[in-house]
Every structure is written in structure tokens, then in C-alpha cells.
Design a protein around this motif. Structure first.
Motif, PDB file in Angstrom:
ATOM      1  N   ALA A 222       0.844  -1.202   0.000  1.00 37.49           N
ATOM      2  CA  ALA A 222       0.000   0.000   0.000  1.00 37.49           C
ATOM      3  C   ALA A 222       0.876   1.246   0.000  1.00 37.49           C
ATOM      4  N   LEU A 223       0.579   2.168  -0.909  1.00 33.48           N
ATOM      5  CA  LEU A 223       1.271   3.451  -0.946  1.00 33.48           C
ATOM      6  C   LEU A 223       0.528   4.409  -0.031  1.00 33.48           C
ATOM      7  N   VAL A 224       1.202   4.915   0.985  1.00 39.51           N
ATOM      8  CA  VAL A 224       0.592   5.852   1.916  1.00 39.51           C
ATOM      9  C   VAL A 224       1.454   7.110   1.960  1.00 39.51           C
ATOM     10  N   PHE A 270       0.261  -3.377  -5.963  1.00 40.16           N
ATOM     11  CA  PHE A 270       0.528  -2.052  -5.408  1.00 40.16           C
ATOM     12  C   PHE A 270      -0.777  -1.251  -5.424  1.00 40.16           C
ATOM     13  N   THR A 271      -1.153  -0.714  -4.272  1.00 42.93           N
ATOM     14  CA  THR A 271      -2.409   0.023  -4.143  1.00 42.93           C
ATOM     15  C   THR A 271      -2.128   1.472  -3.763  1.00 42.93           C
ATOM     16  N   ASP A 272      -2.644   2.397  -4.564  1.00 41.23           N
ATOM     17  CA  ASP A 272      -2.557   3.826  -4.272  1.00 41.23           C
ATOM     18  C   ASP A 272      -3.748   4.192  -3.393  1.00 41.23           C
ATOM     19  N   THR A 273      -3.505   4.815  -2.258  1.00 40.58           N
ATOM     20  CA  THR A 273      -4.575   5.120  -1.308  1.00 40.58           C
ATOM     21  C   THR A 273      -4.736   6.628  -1.164  1.00 40.58           C
ATOM     22  N   LEU A 300       2.912  -4.716   3.252  1.00 35.99           N
ATOM     23  CA  LEU A 300       4.017  -3.757   3.337  1.00 35.99           C
ATOM     24  C   LEU A 300       3.488  -2.378   2.984  1.00 35.99           C
ATOM     25  N   LEU A 301       3.992  -1.357   3.668  1.00 36.40           N
ATOM     26  CA  LEU A 301       3.618   0.024   3.382  1.00 36.40           C
ATOM     27  C   LEU A 301       4.805   0.760   2.770  1.00 36.40           C
ATOM     28  N   LEU A 302       4.549   1.498   1.701  1.00 43.25           N
ATOM     29  CA  LEU A 302       5.527   2.425   1.158  1.00 43.25           C
ATOM     30  C   LEU A 302       5.065   3.831   1.543  1.00 43.25           C
TER      31      LEU A 302
END
Length: 451
Positions: A222-224, A270-273, A300-302
């Protein structure tokens, strides 16, 4: 000669005057001036024209009007001078504050607070059915105790694809002695109940999708990050996702997921949040529960940080606070210091790394700098890095027991009355899934002695 057709005129933007209050007993994440600058960006994103601002420092909010009477008189004069139509507070106002301020400042001026403004922006940027439902629910829960002119403004302004955000609609006849306000409140409560039921269906669908995804054993990243940090640009770079990108706050709201190949042939989703922000309205956090669960269930968080922003470290703190609020602070994190291509001296990013803990990497999502190193680090975190854990898994969770045997390294296993106690190592991508069953007590109680 053909007559020239006049171009359509663009309606003038509403003029907004900003008010910021610093409470000495309630320290803020950002300095007052920086918080007001962020509020100005939010106002511009919502389509308002900022024409002035003022500030005040208080020990505590005034019980009736939030700010002092002298400051109210000053604002009345400044509003007349700047021809402002909206007075926008950087702090959340109670229903009482809103009513008193509207009465003191007069009927020609609307009073809005930061929460109302963010809800308005979310309404404009929500495009999927789920996003529209979530924003509508947050707006109604905010409006319920605040049926004032500020509410009618938001009802008129709310957008994002339809639904019933734009009007009450279908209000029936009033009963004996029932005021219009009571009718409106009853209708809003009914609509809130309907929206919650619809979102529970969405949540159930997401849970089924996550279960299917877990069976496929493809990890989720997840992209945070703070709003406008560059998450969508990064996803576009990784997967040619063509996610809408703009240099504004909350340019994208609805989550987007793409499959990305990692070094060594591994795959990851990969998920854009949605971007975070300081003072994120609690109504939004509650309404976006189904979406935010995607973050809490990630492997995992990016954490994307705009390293060029003067408040980069404070913005990172706001993100960590939100992750804790949604119970996602236990998930492994890689911090990405983005936009290094905009730095006068790229070496400044290397110096900034020292201020962030854990795995940190400097990148440029726009120019592609550091992306290969990032993918290698993601692959290591997901598939090559093992963490020691001790868990007690109930017998009915047999799929997790099998998963530990298949993907982890079992050092010791005991069968107890409370479940299977396993001591061993797990890859980083699986830690979140076993989080509810972590076992911290080294000694089994007498009730749990080995069978």
C-alpha cells in the motif's frame, strides 16, 4: 463575415477570508502560519479565492464564538474591505460556534471550518460508487448537528458523481407540531442508516476479495503518505497505471490497484490510497473504514514523503498518527523520500535520511531515480526478510497454521488448550496476517499447559 461567437464566461470564484487560532494548551503538529498556508491550498482546491487572513492565540476557545469578541469585530471590518463571502476557520467549530459566529458576522457571510472544507473537496473528487457513498456518509454525519447555512452551502456544492449529496430530496409532510428542522434531521438519520448498510455490503465484498487474494499468496503493497506527496506518480511509474496526477491536494481519492513484477520474478499488488492530512476529519476516517482497511491489511507500506516540502518531517508524523488511528502501525514500512529531482542539491536527501527511522530510500517517482533500488528493497522485505514471532493460533484457524508451516520457519510448536503455540520466523509480508495472534507471555498459564 461570420459573427464571432463569444466564449462562455467562467463564474467568479467565491472570496474566502481565513482565520487561524493557536491554542496554547493544545500543541499543533504544524506552526500556525504553515497550517494556514495549507488551509489556503485546500481553499484553492475547493475553488475558493483567498483574499486575506488573520490569526489569534488563545489559552482555550471561547465557549460561544471560539474567538474573542474583539477579533470578531476585526474580522467584520476585514470582510467588508476584502468583499469576502466566506469566513474559513482552520479549526473545527462546534454547532454552537457556527450559530453564534453566523449571527455576529451577519447573513451575508458564510462560516465554514476546515472539516467542512475537506469534506467538500472529497465530494468533488469522489468518482466511484464506493467513494461517493463514503463521502456522502461523512457529510451527513457532519451536517446532522449543524443544520445551518453552512450545511446548505455544502449541500449545494457537494458533487463527485451524483447520489443524494446535493439535496435533501423527498421530504414528506410535517406531522402535528413538527418543525422543518426536525423533519430534516429525521431524513438525514434515515439516509445515514441507508448509507451505512450500503457500505457494509462494500466492506463484505472487500473482505471476500481480500480472502481470495490471500489464497493466491500475492502480497499487497500500500502506498501511503501526506496528500500531494507523489503516490499516484509513483504508481504510474511502476505500472503505467495512468492514475490522475495534479499538483493539488487530494487530486485522487478512489484507490487504484495494479500488479507489479519485482526482481526475481515475484509479483505484488501495489495500491494507491487516499492522501492523509493533519486534522483529518474523524467523520472521514469512519466513513472510509472499508478503504482504509486495505491499508491495515497490506503486507508492506511504502510511505511516500515529499522531501522538498518545508514541513516534510511534520507531515510524516501526521501520516504515522493516522496509521496508528486505523491500527496499521504494526505493518513493515519503507520510507521513500520523493521528489529529489527538485532539490538544488540531491545530497540533501541523503542528509535527511538520518531523520527517518527504519528502511529509507531517496527517489524521484517523476524521473525514475532510485526506482530499481526501491523494487529490490520491496522484494527483500516481502520475500527475503524473516522476522522472529511467537503466535498462538486457535485450532479453527487451520489455514493460518498451514500457512506458517508452508511459508515460515517453525522452531518450536506446542498444542495447548487455547490453540497451537508456534515459535519461529515469518517473512515480512505475512506479519500483518498473524498480528491478532501474537503471543507475548513466555510462560504458559496453568490453564494452557501442554496437552
Amino acid at each position: 463575415m461570420a459573427k464571432k461567437v463569444p466564449e462562455p464566461t467562467v463564474p467568479p470564484r467565491e472570496r474566502a477570508f481565513l482565520v487561524g487560532v493557536e491554542l496554547r494548551n493544545e500543541p499543533s503538529l504544524l506552526p500556525l502560519e504553515d497550517s494556514l498556508e495549507e488551509l489556503a491550498l485546500l481553499a484553492q482546491t475547493a475553488g475558493l479565492e483567498v483574499v486575506g487572513q488573520t490569526t489569534q492565540k488563545l489559552d482555550a476557545p471561547h465557549p460561544d464564538t471560539y474567538i474573542g469578541s474583539g477579533k470578531i469585530e476585526e474580522i467584520k471590518i476585514l470582510v467588508e474591505e476584502t468583499l469576502a463571502q466566506v469566513v474559513l476557520f482552520d479549526n473545527e467549530l462546534s454547532p454552537r460556534h457556527l450559530r453564534e459566529l453566523e449571527e455576529r458576522l451577519g447573513p451575508h457571510v458564510r462560516i465554514l471550518d476546515r472539516t467542512a472544507l475537506i469534506l467538500d473537496i472529497f465530494a468533488q473528487h469522489a468518482h466511484t460508487r464506493e467513494g461517493i457513498l463514503q463521502v456522502e456518509l461523512a457529510q451527513y454525519e457532519y451536517r446532522l448537528p449543524r443544520l445551518t447555512r453552512a450545511w446548505t452551502h455544502l449541500a449545494r456544492q457537494a458533487g463527485g458523481g451524483g447520489g443524494r449529496t446535493g439535496s435533501m430530496g423527498g421530504v414528506g409532510l410535517r406531522g402535528p407540531g413538527e418543525t422543518q428542522l426536525e423533519v430534516d434531521r429525521r431524513e438525514i438519520r434515515k439516509r445515514i442508516a441507508t448509507l451505512k448498510a450500503e457500505l457494509e455490503k462494500v466492506r463484505a465484498h472487500r473482505m471476500r476479495y481480500r480472502a481470495q487474494r490471500q489464497r493466491s499468496q500475492i502480497p499487497v503493497v500500500a502506498l501511503v503518505g501526506y496528500t500531494n506527496a507523489g503516490k499516484s506518480t509513483l504508481l504510474n511509474r511502476l505500472a503505467n497505471a495512468e492514475v490522475y496526477v495534479a499538483d493539488q491536494l487530494f487530486a485522487t481519492l478512489d484507490p487504484t490497484t495494479r500488479r507489479v513484477e519485482l526482481p526475481g520474478g515475484h509479483l505484488a499488488l501495489f495500491t494507491d490510497t487516499v492522501g492523509f492530512i493533519q486534522k483529518l476529519p474523524t467523520q472521514l476516517v469512519a466513513a472510509f473504514r472499508a478503504t482504509l482497511e486495505e491499508i491495515a491489511e497490506a503486507d508492506l507500506l511504502l510511505h511516500v514523503v515529499d522531501i522538498t516540502h518545508p514541513n516534510a518531517f511534520e507531515q510524516a508524523q501526521a501520516v504515522h498518527a493516522t496509521l496508528k488511528e486505523i491500527q496499521a502501525d504494526h505493518i513493515p514500512v519503507i520510507t521513500l523520500l520523493n521528489k529529489i529531482d527538485r532539490l538544488p542539491d540531491p545530497k540533501a536527501a541523503e542528509e535527511a535520511i538520518a531523520y527517518f527511522s527504519g528502511s529509507v530510500l531517496a527517489i524521484s517517482a517523476l524521473k525514475g531515480m532510485g526506482i530499481n533500488e526501491m523494487l529490490t528493497l520491496v522484494n527483500q522485505e516481502l520475500f527475503e526478510t524473516y522476522q522472529p514471532v511467537k503466535v498462538r493460533i486457535p485450532y479453527q484457524e487451520g489455514n493460518l497454521i498451514s500457512l506458517f508451516h508452508d511459508q515460515g520457519q517453525v522452531k518450536r510448536i506446542e498444542h495447548t488448550r487455547g490453540g497451537v503455540l508456534i515459535d519461529g520466523n515469518l517473512p515480512g509480508r505475512l506479519l500483518a496476517r498473524f498480528q491478532p495472534f501474537l503471543y507475548t507471555d513466555d510462560k504458559l498459564s496453568q490453564k494452557e499447559e501442554t496437552t
